[in-house]
Design an enzyme around this catalytic site. Structure first.
Site, PDB file in Angstrom:
ATOM      1  N   ARG A  63      -7.899  -2.765   9.378  1.00  0.00           N
ATOM      2  CA  ARG A  63      -6.853  -3.719   9.275  1.00  0.00           C
ATOM      3  C   ARG A  63      -7.065  -5.055   9.806  1.00  0.00           C
ATOM      4  O   ARG A  63      -6.290  -5.723  10.522  1.00  0.00           O
ATOM      5  CB  ARG A  63      -5.482  -3.264   9.583  1.00  0.00           C
ATOM      6  CG  ARG A  63      -5.089  -1.828   8.870  1.00  0.00           C
ATOM      7  CD  ARG A  63      -5.051  -2.121   7.313  1.00  0.00           C
ATOM      8  NE  ARG A  63      -4.455  -0.581   7.006  1.00  0.00           N
ATOM      9  CZ  ARG A  63      -5.272   0.143   6.289  1.00  0.00           C
ATOM     10  NH1 ARG A  63      -6.407   0.092   6.149  1.00  0.00           N
ATOM     11  NH2 ARG A  63      -4.638   1.461   6.081  1.00  0.00           N
ATOM     12  N   SER A  74       3.167  -0.247   5.467  1.00  0.00           N
ATOM     13  CA  SER A  74       3.236   0.399   6.828  1.00  0.00           C
ATOM     14  C   SER A  74       3.571  -0.816   7.790  1.00  0.00           C
ATOM     15  O   SER A  74       2.620  -1.772   8.064  1.00  0.00           O
ATOM     16  CB  SER A  74       1.954   0.952   7.098  1.00  0.00           C
ATOM     17  OG  SER A  74       1.433   1.866   6.310  1.00  0.00           O
ATOM     18  N   GLU A  90       1.728  -4.245  12.122  1.00  0.00           N
ATOM     19  CA  GLU A  90       0.594  -4.777  11.031  1.00  0.00           C
ATOM     20  C   GLU A  90       0.907  -5.990  10.564  1.00  0.00           C
ATOM     21  O   GLU A  90      -0.001  -7.148  10.603  1.00  0.00           O
ATOM     22  CB  GLU A  90       0.394  -3.771  10.158  1.00  0.00           C
ATOM     23  CG  GLU A  90      -0.755  -3.919   9.463  1.00  0.00           C
ATOM     24  CD  GLU A  90      -0.798  -2.879   8.150  1.00  0.00           C
ATOM     25  OE1 GLU A  90      -1.295  -1.923   8.534  1.00  0.00           O
ATOM     26  OE2 GLU A  90      -0.686  -3.255   7.107  1.00  0.00           O
TER      27      GLU A  90
HETATM   28  P1  FAD Z   1       0.710 -12.349   2.231  1.00  0.00           P
HETATM   29  O1  FAD Z   1       1.726 -11.479   3.100  1.00  0.00           O
HETATM   30  O2  FAD Z   1       1.097 -13.485   1.502  1.00  0.00           O
HETATM   31  O3  FAD Z   1      -0.149 -12.931   3.526  1.00  0.00           O
HETATM   32  C1  FAD Z   1      -0.671 -12.201   4.571  1.00  0.00           C
HETATM   33  C2  FAD Z   1      -1.442 -12.993   5.583  1.00  0.00           C
HETATM   34  O4  FAD Z   1      -2.521 -13.485   4.803  1.00  0.00           O
HETATM   35  C3  FAD Z   1      -0.687 -14.217   5.875  1.00  0.00           C
HETATM   36  O5  FAD Z   1      -1.432 -14.691   7.480  1.00  0.00           O
HETATM   37  C4  FAD Z   1      -1.270 -15.328   5.059  1.00  0.00           C
HETATM   38  O6  FAD Z   1      -1.025 -16.576   5.690  1.00  0.00           O
HETATM   39  C5  FAD Z   1      -2.597 -14.979   4.859  1.00  0.00           C
HETATM   40  N1  FAD Z   1      -2.929 -15.548   3.549  1.00  0.00           N
HETATM   41  C6  FAD Z   1      -2.596 -15.004   2.325  1.00  0.00           C
HETATM   42  N2  FAD Z   1      -3.308 -15.713   1.251  1.00  0.00           N
HETATM   43  C7  FAD Z   1      -4.206 -16.270   2.003  1.00  0.00           C
HETATM   44  C8  FAD Z   1      -5.566 -17.106   1.338  1.00  0.00           C
HETATM   45  N3  FAD Z   1      -5.753 -17.232   0.237  1.00  0.00           N
HETATM   46  N4  FAD Z   1      -6.278 -17.782   2.243  1.00  0.00           N
HETATM   47  C9  FAD Z   1      -5.902 -17.673   3.589  1.00  0.00           C
HETATM   48  N5  FAD Z   1      -5.106 -16.620   4.193  1.00  0.00           N
HETATM   49  C10 FAD Z   1      -4.207 -16.330   3.317  1.00  0.00           C
HETATM   50  N6  FAD Z   1      -1.974  -2.966   2.985  1.00  0.00           N
HETATM   51  C11 FAD Z   1      -3.076  -2.186   3.175  1.00  0.00           C
HETATM   52  O7  FAD Z   1      -4.123  -2.418   3.709  1.00  0.00           O
HETATM   53  N7  FAD Z   1      -3.112  -0.921   2.467  1.00  0.00           N
HETATM   54  C12 FAD Z   1      -2.221  -0.696   1.711  1.00  0.00           C
HETATM   55  O8  FAD Z   1      -2.144   0.740   1.308  1.00  0.00           O
HETATM   56  C13 FAD Z   1      -1.070  -1.330   1.773  1.00  0.00           C
HETATM   57  N8  FAD Z   1       0.071  -0.849   0.966  1.00  0.00           N
HETATM   58  C14 FAD Z   1       1.054  -1.635   1.033  1.00  0.00           C
HETATM   59  C15 FAD Z   1       2.082  -1.087   0.295  1.00  0.00           C
HETATM   60  C16 FAD Z   1       3.457  -1.671   0.329  1.00  0.00           C
HETATM   61  C17 FAD Z   1       4.747  -1.217  -0.353  1.00  0.00           C
HETATM   62  C18 FAD Z   1       3.471  -3.049   0.926  1.00  0.00           C
HETATM   63  C19 FAD Z   1       4.751  -3.699   0.543  1.00  0.00           C
HETATM   64  C20 FAD Z   1       2.347  -3.569   1.366  1.00  0.00           C
HETATM   65  C21 FAD Z   1       1.319  -3.019   1.697  1.00  0.00           C
HETATM   66  N9  FAD Z   1       0.224  -3.153   2.326  1.00  0.00           N
HETATM   67  C22 FAD Z   1      -1.095  -2.405   2.360  1.00  0.00           C
HETATM   68  C23 FAD Z   1       0.131  -4.635   2.638  1.00  0.00           C
HETATM   69  C24 FAD Z   1       0.012  -5.834   2.007  1.00  0.00           C
HETATM   70  O9  FAD Z   1       0.237  -5.431   0.508  1.00  0.00           O
HETATM   71  C25 FAD Z   1      -1.628  -6.220   1.936  1.00  0.00           C
HETATM   72  O10 FAD Z   1      -1.764  -6.614   3.541  1.00  0.00           O
HETATM   73  C26 FAD Z   1      -1.808  -7.350   1.140  1.00  0.00           C
HETATM   74  O11 FAD Z   1      -3.427  -7.730   1.166  1.00  0.00           O
HETATM   75  C27 FAD Z   1      -1.148  -8.547   1.543  1.00  0.00           C
HETATM   76  O12 FAD Z   1      -1.210  -9.716   0.494  1.00  0.00           O
HETATM   77  P2  FAD Z   1      -0.289 -10.873   0.010  1.00  0.00           P
HETATM   78  O13 FAD Z   1      -1.013 -11.759  -0.753  1.00  0.00           O
HETATM   79  O14 FAD Z   1       0.916 -10.480   0.096  1.00  0.00           O
HETATM   80  O15 FAD Z   1      -0.399 -11.344   1.567  1.00  0.00           O
HETATM   81  P1  NAP Z   2      -0.882   9.645   4.570  1.00  0.00           P
HETATM   82  O1  NAP Z   2      -2.073  10.171   3.443  1.00  0.00           O
HETATM   83  O2  NAP Z   2       0.523  10.561   4.546  1.00  0.00           O
HETATM   84  O3  NAP Z   2      -1.474   9.768   5.929  1.00  0.00           O
HETATM   85  C1  NAP Z   2      -1.274   9.323   7.014  1.00  0.00           C
HETATM   86  C2  NAP Z   2      -1.921   8.698   8.033  1.00  0.00           C
HETATM   87  O4  NAP Z   2      -3.192   9.603   8.282  1.00  0.00           O
HETATM   88  C3  NAP Z   2      -2.460   7.452   7.156  1.00  0.00           C
HETATM   89  O5  NAP Z   2      -2.063   6.362   7.838  1.00  0.00           O
HETATM   90  C4  NAP Z   2      -4.038   7.646   7.196  1.00  0.00           C
HETATM   91  O6  NAP Z   2      -4.769   6.772   8.016  1.00  0.00           O
HETATM   92  C5  NAP Z   2      -4.424   9.015   8.098  1.00  0.00           C
HETATM   93  N1  NAP Z   2      -5.276   9.835   7.491  1.00  0.00           N
HETATM   94  C6  NAP Z   2      -4.744  10.581   6.344  1.00  0.00           C
HETATM   95  N2  NAP Z   2      -5.960  11.309   5.864  1.00  0.00           N
HETATM   96  C7  NAP Z   2      -6.848  10.945   6.651  1.00  0.00           C
HETATM   97  C8  NAP Z   2      -8.390  11.040   6.603  1.00  0.00           C
HETATM   98  N3  NAP Z   2      -8.742  12.184   5.852  1.00  0.00           N
HETATM   99  N4  NAP Z   2      -8.994  10.370   7.146  1.00  0.00           N
HETATM  100  C9  NAP Z   2      -8.883   9.538   7.981  1.00  0.00           C
HETATM  101  N5  NAP Z   2      -7.205   9.093   8.166  1.00  0.00           N
HETATM  102  C10 NAP Z   2      -6.532   9.749   7.316  1.00  0.00           C
HETATM  103  O7  NAP Z   2      -0.445   8.195   4.457  1.00  0.00           O
HETATM  104  P2  NAP Z   2       0.343   7.183   3.262  1.00  0.00           P
HETATM  105  O8  NAP Z   2       1.287   6.695   4.082  1.00  0.00           O
HETATM  106  O9  NAP Z   2       0.751   8.046   2.271  1.00  0.00           O
HETATM  107  O10 NAP Z   2      -0.987   6.165   2.950  1.00  0.00           O
HETATM  108  C11 NAP Z   2      -1.793   6.645   2.174  1.00  0.00           C
HETATM  109  C12 NAP Z   2      -2.895   5.590   2.230  1.00  0.00           C
HETATM  110  O11 NAP Z   2      -2.311   4.211   1.711  1.00  0.00           O
HETATM  111  C13 NAP Z   2      -3.561   5.306   3.539  1.00  0.00           C
HETATM  112  O12 NAP Z   2      -4.852   5.144   3.533  1.00  0.00           O
HETATM  113  C14 NAP Z   2      -2.632   4.152   4.279  1.00  0.00           C
HETATM  114  O13 NAP Z   2      -3.440   3.621   5.148  1.00  0.00           O
HETATM  115  C15 NAP Z   2      -2.590   3.178   2.792  1.00  0.00           C
HETATM  116  N6  NAP Z   2      -1.050   2.445   2.926  1.00  0.00           N
HETATM  117  C16 NAP Z   2      -1.197   1.407   3.869  1.00  0.00           C
HETATM  118  C17 NAP Z   2      -0.108   0.710   3.912  1.00  0.00           C
HETATM  119  C18 NAP Z   2      -0.074  -0.397   4.759  1.00  0.00           C
HETATM  120  O14 NAP Z   2       0.804  -1.354   4.680  1.00  0.00           O
HETATM  121  N7  NAP Z   2      -1.094  -0.877   5.535  1.00  0.00           N
HETATM  122  C19 NAP Z   2       0.958   1.074   3.125  1.00  0.00           C
HETATM  123  C20 NAP Z   2       1.052   2.314   2.453  1.00  0.00           C
HETATM  124  C21 NAP Z   2      -0.046   3.045   2.523  1.00  0.00           C
HETATM  125  P3  NAP Z   2      -5.185   5.230   7.249  1.00  0.00           P
HETATM  126  O15 NAP Z   2      -3.987   4.484   7.110  1.00  0.00           O
HETATM  127  O16 NAP Z   2      -6.107   4.743   8.295  1.00  0.00           O
HETATM  128  O17 NAP Z   2      -5.712   5.485   5.981  1.00  0.00           O
END
Ligand code: FAD
Ligand code: NAP
Length: 339
Positions: free
Chosen positions: A164, A238, A334
């Site tokens: 991340r 998250s 995050e």
């Molecule tokens: P924004 O929120 O608009 O911006 C995020 C940051 O990026 C800010 O600092 C902004 O200034 C900057 N930014 C945006 N666009 C640009 C650009 N073009 N150039 C330079 N800077 C820029 N994240 C995960 O990694 N894995 C997941 O599984 C995941 N699941 C999610 C589930 C839900 C329900 C939600 C709400 C969020 C989740 N996220 C997850 C977090 C989020 O979706 C990601 O981080 C996504 O990439 C953010 O995109 P955005 O366009 O909304 O960014």
């Molecule tokens: P999950 O499957 O219930 O797992 C819980 C946590 O354990 C996750 O955060 C994941 O880490 C870790 N994990 C599970 N299995 C793993 C494996 N085999 N190896 C390494 N790490 C493992 O998680 P969940 O909330 O339903 O999310 C599923 C996936 O979507 C995850 O990868 C999670 O990161 C992603 N997610 C991200 C966001 C966000 O906003 N960043 C939001 C929702 C879901 P990792 O997070 O490193 O995978």
């Protein structure tokens, strides 16, 4: 360029925080973006670029210019080794782009289905889910350097991708505006199915030889069942990163708390499931005024409608303090906080 003054950002952040931007502009082309930057420079305004606003905590009104990036573009180039270099504009919706690639037969992004937001924000925190991160599929990105005004290309290896994390969040924070991202995809890309939550569902459904599109469908189903839809319940996914700690500290914690959930990471390190730590302390479903912890997933903080960025941060601080107190582990937030 259509500029609004004192514009609400409620519809532009997935928490739904009701703050405003001093100036707001939606850009659909590189020229419009350059025009917006010119306006910013002439008026000595600060700048915030927003994509889908799904990884933001807006705590107050934002002074200066907010640019909503809606630059759209899709381009495909085939390579001599049978792969496809697929380029998307930064303002493309991430999930729609993923589904489009899969419909064309370009595999590789299926595990990243249904992540909210735009293509341009995806490299910012090296989005990841179900065992795949964007760094595994990205070839390069193009970005506008606010210091020089030049377009620059960053190969994936130059983005400092980590868990991340990327250089765009750290040493280059605020300097580059991502214009487009190019991925190396192909029908040959092997499926990544070893993530426990995913493999269990594939097995349960008795799917013998799944396609990338089927994996995308399954992941959408899992995510819909576990995560709140920001349209219905404000959230940023998250809220905390999973802490990565030395193996020895993890072994000691596991001795004291035998159910502790951890995963292997880089040599000598273990990744803890932050959601487990929070859940153990009874936070799941906890409500504090207009904000709270989602009752199906302790890592997700919720705005029930009238909450503010400040309310979310004070809830987050209380959670951080209780986790630090019990486990001696610091939870890092995050999403990015502005201003
Ligand atoms: P924004 O929120 O608009 O911006 C995020 C940051 O990026 C800010 O600092 C902004 O200034 C900057 N930014 C945006 N666009 C640009 C650009 N073009 N150039 C330079 N800077 C820029 N994240 C995960 O990694 N894995 C997941 O599984 C995941 N699941 C999610 C589930 C839900 C329900 C939600 C709400 C969020 C989740 N996220 C997850 C977090 C989020 O979706 C990601 O981080 C996504 O990439 C953010 O995109 P955005 O366009 O909304 O960014
Ligand atoms: P999950 O499957 O219930 O797992 C819980 C946590 O354990 C996750 O955060 C994941 O880490 C870790 N994990 C599970 N299995 C793993 C494996 N085999 N190896 C390494 N790490 C493992 O998680 P969940 O909330 O339903 O999310 C599923 C996936 O979507 C995850 O990868 C999670 O990161 C992603 N997610 C991200 C966001 C966000 O906003 N960043 C939001 C929702 C879901 P990792 O997070 O490193 O995978």
């Amino acid at each position: 360029m259509q500029l609004s003054r004192k514009a609400s950002l409620k519809a532009y952040n997935s928490f739904g925080f009701d703050v405003s931007a001093e100036y707001l502009v939606i850009v659909k082309t590189l020229d419009e973006l350059k025009g917006a930057l010119g306006f910013c420079a002439e008026n000595k305004l600060s700048l915030l670029v927003i994509g889908g606003g799904s990884n933001l905590i807006l705590t107050q009104d934002i002074s200066g210019l907010v640019v909503i990036n809606r630059i759209v573009l899709k381009q495909v180039e085939s390579t001599s080794d049978g792969d496809f270099l697929v380029t998307a504009g930064a303002g493309e919706n991430w999930h729609e782009f993923v589904r489009w690639t899969l419909m064309q037969g370009y595999n590789g992004l299926e595990n990243l289905s249904l992540i909210p937001g735009t293509v341009g924000a995806a490299p910012m925190q090296n989005i990841g889910a179900y065992g795949v991160e964007i760094k595994d599929r990205m070839e390069y990105l193009d970005a506008l350097d606010r210091e020089s005004g030049e377009l620059c290309r960053f190969a994936a290896g130059e983005c400092g991708f980590g868990y991340r994390d990327s250089v765009f969040k750290r040493i280059h924070a605020g300097r580059y505006i991502i214009i487009s991202v190019t991925f190396r995809l192909s029908a040959k890309v092997g499926l990544v199915l070893d993530y426990s939550g995913l493999s269990a569902v594939v097995e349960r459904q008795g799917i013998e030889d799944p396609t990338a599109l089927q994996i995308s469908d399954l992941i959408c189903d899992i995510r819909r069942s576990k995560l709140p839809d920001p349209e219905a319940l404000g959230n940023a996914g998250s809220f905390f990163k999973n802490p990565v700690i030395p193996e020895q500290q993890c072994a000691e914690l596991t001795r004291r708390y035998p159910g502790l959930v951890s995963f292997s990471d880089q040599p000598g390190l273990r990744k803890l499931a932050a959601g487990w730590l929070i859940d153990q302390l009874g936070w799941k479903g906890h409500r504090q005024g207009a904000v709270g912890v989602y009752d199906k997933q302790a890592l997700v903080l919720i705005n029930y409608g009238k909450g503010s960025g400040g309310d979310i941060l004070s809830l987050a601080q209380a959670i951080q303090a209780s986790v630090a107190d019990r486990y001696g582990v610091l939870l890092e937030i995050e999403p990015r906080t502005y201003p």
